[in-house]
Design an enzyme around this catalytic site. Structure first.
Site, mmCIF file in Angstrom:
data_model
loop_
_atom_site.group_PDB
_atom_site.id
_atom_site.type_symbol
_atom_site.label_atom_id
_atom_site.label_comp_id
_atom_site.label_asym_id
_atom_site.label_seq_id
_atom_site.Cartn_x
_atom_site.Cartn_y
_atom_site.Cartn_z
ATOM 1 C CD GLU A 174 6.910 -31.610 -10.629
ATOM 2 O OE1 GLU A 174 6.023 -32.435 -10.924
ATOM 3 O OE2 GLU A 174 6.886 -30.945 -9.580
ATOM 4 C CD GLU A 278 6.783 -26.916 -6.741
ATOM 5 O OE1 GLU A 278 6.166 -27.986 -6.617
ATOM 6 O OE2 GLU A 278 6.704 -26.171 -7.744
#
Length: 347
Positions: A174, A278
């Site tokens: 991220e 995820e």
């Protein structure tokens, strides 16, 4: 954007030297060393090289060939659950709940944590590959790129090499969001790429070629102005593109609406396969439809390797057991033979 900051294991980078002696003693009592235990027994039968029984044999063993695992014929059916893979109890419970054994188990480690060799062996014994999300909470990415963590990286790579089982690693995921310490407010693309390449090369120099490297941006939907290509380390340093994205009630839940824009942008600079590293769906009336879209979207795309369901209660309750009707739908779709396989026998 992930639900919340997460839970790393072991010591943090800050104060690691002071704690090392204490931790070493404690971990010795539990059967784990600070940077991985290379003295355990062999895994159950399967492909590849058995876990070595000594440092000498580890150094001489042929590195595990991860090639068959890079793009297998069937999809990965993964999960992130509390305590795994150090303990597989929650994975076993998830198996009973969904009717299928996960073959990819994700956990989160802070920069400075030791390698969880015992956990990797535990997962392997149940036919699952371990995926470690390595997060530099307390160490600047620029320092890593400059070589200030080299001793730690070399020790970690050596522990991975000695275990000699396949492991998936994603570093500083991220990175394209401002919400992480290693995100856009703190790290330049050049620093990120330099750190990634430096870590990768250190592992190669240590002979730890038994690693699958997953580059893991958040989906671009909330950060559309951040370009991904400047953060890409290059095909020589990446095996998988590990997308992170969730089905939320405030947005369109079509698979392409969630993942399509990110996928299309990445396809302009690499053809590496995707894994939903995820994902999960917010609890509520729409969750069953979200789950159907997830399975259908992954099944329809040959370049989509599978997914990891984030089965935690963090900010929202992402656990499947929180929605009995959605769980029933998930279980029905998980029975599809295209999802799941024993990673010890990938072909």
């Amino acid at each position: 954007m992930r639900p919340t900051k997460r839970f790393s294991r072991g010591s943090s980078a800050r104060g690691r030297a002071a704690l090392a002696g204490v931790l070493a003693g404690l971990l010795a009592l539990t059967g784990c060393s600070l940077l991985g235990d290379d003295s355990g027994g062999s895994p159950r039968s399967g492909t590849g090289t058995a876990v070595p029984h000594s440092t000498a044999s580890a150094d001489k063993a042929v590195p595990y060939d991860v090639t068959p695992l890079l793009k297998p014929a069937k999809k990965y059916y993964g999960v992130a659950v509390p305590g795994a893979p150090t303990s597989m109890k929650s994975v076993d419970a998830y198996t009973g709940m969904t009717g299928k054994q996960p073959n990819l188990v994700e956990y989160y480690a802070g920069w400075g944590d030791g390698f969880d060799a015992t956990g990797v062996r535990n997962a392997w014994a149940e036919g699952a590959l371990t995926l470690m999300s390595w997060e530099p909470f307390d160490t600047p990415v620029g320092d890593i790129a400059a070589g200030r963590s080299d001793r730690y990286i070399k020790e970690y790579a050596t522990a991975v090499r000695r275990l000699n089982l396949p492991v998936v690693i994603d570093f500083a995921d991220e990175f394209n969001g401002q919400w992480e310490k290693w995100g856009t407010d703190h790290v330049t693309p050049a620093q990120y790429v330099a750190a990634w390449r430096h870590i990768h090369q250190t592992f190669v120099d240590a002979g730890a070629t038994n690693v699958i490297w997953a580059w893991s941006p958040n989906i671009v939907n909330p950060v559309r102005n951040v370009k991904l290509e400047p953060y890409y380390p290059g095909d020589a340093y990446v095996d998988w593109i590990g997308l992170i994205g969730y089905f939320t009630t405030g947005s369109d839940n079509a698979f392409d609406s969630v993942f399509g824009l990110t996928r299309d942008r990445i396809r302009t600079f690499t053809k590496k396969p995707f894994l939903l590293l995820e994902t999960a769906a917010m609890a509520g009336e729409r969750r069953r439809a979200d789950i159907r879209n997830l399975f259908a979207g992954v099944a329809a795309d040959d370049d989509m390797l599978g997914f990891v369901w984030f089965n935690h209660k963090k900010r929202a309750d992402w656990r499947l057991e929180a929605s009995p009707l959605a769980l029933k739908e998930f279980k029905r779709l998980a029975a599809d033979d295209r999802f799941g396989f024993d990673v010890r026998k990938p072909s």
